[in-house]
Design an enzyme around this catalytic site. Structure first.
Site, PDB file in Angstrom:
ATOM      1  N   LEU A  68       0.874  -1.167   0.000  1.00  0.00           N
ATOM      2  CA  LEU A  68       0.000   0.000   0.000  1.00  0.00           C
ATOM      3  C   LEU A  68       0.911   1.217   0.000  1.00  0.00           C
ATOM      4  O   LEU A  68       1.937   1.230   0.678  1.00  0.00           O
ATOM      5  CB  LEU A  68      -0.894   0.022   1.257  1.00  0.00           C
ATOM      6  CG  LEU A  68      -1.987  -1.048   1.351  1.00  0.00           C
ATOM      7  CD1 LEU A  68      -2.749  -0.891   2.660  1.00  0.00           C
ATOM      8  CD2 LEU A  68      -2.947  -0.965   0.175  1.00  0.00           C
ATOM      9  N   ASP A  69       0.536   2.251  -0.764  1.00  0.00           N
ATOM     10  CA  ASP A  69       1.353   3.463  -0.804  1.00  0.00           C
ATOM     11  C   ASP A  69       1.520   4.035   0.603  1.00  0.00           C
ATOM     12  O   ASP A  69       0.702   3.774   1.495  1.00  0.00           O
ATOM     13  CB  ASP A  69       0.700   4.514  -1.705  1.00  0.00           C
ATOM     14  CG  ASP A  69       0.605   4.061  -3.156  1.00  0.00           C
ATOM     15  OD1 ASP A  69       1.336   3.127  -3.530  1.00  0.00           O
ATOM     16  OD2 ASP A  69      -0.207   4.633  -3.893  1.00  0.00           O
ATOM     17  N   LYS A  70       2.545   4.849   0.778  1.00  0.00           N
ATOM     18  CA  LYS A  70       2.831   5.442   2.088  1.00  0.00           C
ATOM     19  C   LYS A  70       1.619   6.181   2.649  1.00  0.00           C
ATOM     20  O   LYS A  70       1.329   6.114   3.849  1.00  0.00           O
ATOM     21  CB  LYS A  70       4.024   6.394   1.959  1.00  0.00           C
ATOM     22  CG  LYS A  70       4.472   7.004   3.283  1.00  0.00           C
ATOM     23  CD  LYS A  70       5.648   7.947   3.073  1.00  0.00           C
ATOM     24  CE  LYS A  70       6.030   8.623   4.367  1.00  0.00           C
ATOM     25  NZ  LYS A  70       7.105   9.637   4.174  1.00  0.00           N
ATOM     26  N   HIS A 120       0.504   2.406  -8.021  1.00  0.00           N
ATOM     27  CA  HIS A 120      -0.407   3.555  -7.844  1.00  0.00           C
ATOM     28  C   HIS A 120      -1.669   3.425  -8.697  1.00  0.00           C
ATOM     29  O   HIS A 120      -2.194   4.419  -9.204  1.00  0.00           O
ATOM     30  CB  HIS A 120       0.286   4.873  -8.223  1.00  0.00           C
ATOM     31  CG  HIS A 120       1.423   5.259  -7.325  1.00  0.00           C
ATOM     32  ND1 HIS A 120       1.440   5.019  -5.978  1.00  0.00           N
ATOM     33  CD2 HIS A 120       2.586   5.908  -7.599  1.00  0.00           C
ATOM     34  CE1 HIS A 120       2.577   5.495  -5.450  1.00  0.00           C
ATOM     35  NE2 HIS A 120       3.289   6.021  -6.410  1.00  0.00           N
TER      36      HIS A 120
END
Length: 231
Positions: free
Chosen positions: A93-95, A178
């Site tokens: 999962l993105d930051k 993303h």
């Protein structure tokens, strides 16, 4: 099973604190069968656990990695006992993305869940800067072309609230870099908040606050494993 480092365990052995089937064991090279032998350390029975399966509500600002010299990772959020099993995040999962993250040291299950051939559905909740319309639903259902020319597989877009600030649920079956953010960019809109709610049969426990985690229940694990075996 986290009874100490190799050096510490050698000391336990030397001091006669390790018993196998009631007999003291001092040779650390001895092989045992965890399914048949009863091993105790200072009278405490050692329960051998090979794999660990944890559900985390990943918070914003933490990266999905096992280690990083700059940023805090999801592994840094684990208790020492759980981190000792050396789990890793299944997918990323993105930051700045929150929500459901599975951590395990079961490489086979991880491979099955991440394999593009399996088309494991993942459901996200998102807030969108811009009005999400039925046209967007149709476009997502057909697949949209991302900035690098890749056309996504069909995705199911559910509009919860439409306006200058919209709220949606999106189900995708792939995991490009993303991807959710880029899909909305492809239709001229911007994701301002993103949270993963489901992955396959696994649903985020609503009682978990950001940064909290718990072991999977037997039912959750069985449903995950059954899905992979049946495909």
């Amino acid at each position: 099973m986290n009874f100490g480092s190799r050096k510490e365990v050698k000391k336990l052995l030397k001091n006669g604190l390790v018993n196998v089937n009631g007999e003291p064991l001092k040779n650390g090279k001895t092989h045992v069968d965890p399914d048949k032998d009863v091993i105790t350390v200072a009278g405490e029975v050692v329960e051998y656990v090979k794999h660990i399966y944890l559900m985390m509500n990943k918070p914003d600002g933490v990266i999905s990695a096992t280690e990083d010299h700059v940023h805090k990772t999801v592994i840094d959020l684990l208790d020492v006992e759980d981190a000792g099993f050396e789990p890793f995040p299944v997918g990323r999962l993105d930051k700045d993305t929150e929500g459901l993250l599975l951590l395990t040291n079961d490489g086979q299950l991880s491979h099955e869940l991440l394999s593009p051939k399996k088309h494991v559905p993942k459901m996200y909740y998102a807030k969108i800067d811009g009005e999400v319309t039925q046209d967007d639903q149709i476009a997502f259902r057909k697949g949209v072309t991302l900035d690098d020319g890749y056309k996504t597989k069909p995705a199911d877009l559910n509009i919860l609230k439409s306006g200058t600030q919209s709220e949606i649920e999106l189900v995708i079956t792939e995991g490009k870099f993303h991807q959710v953010k880029r899909m909305f960019e492809a239709v001229g809109k911007k994701v301002t908040y993103l949270k993963r709610m489901e992955m396959g049969s696994l649903k985020l426990d609503p009682s978990l606050a950001p940064g909290e985690y718990r072991p999977l229940t037997e039912d959750e694990l069985e449903r995950l494993q059954d899905r992979q075996q049946n495909e």
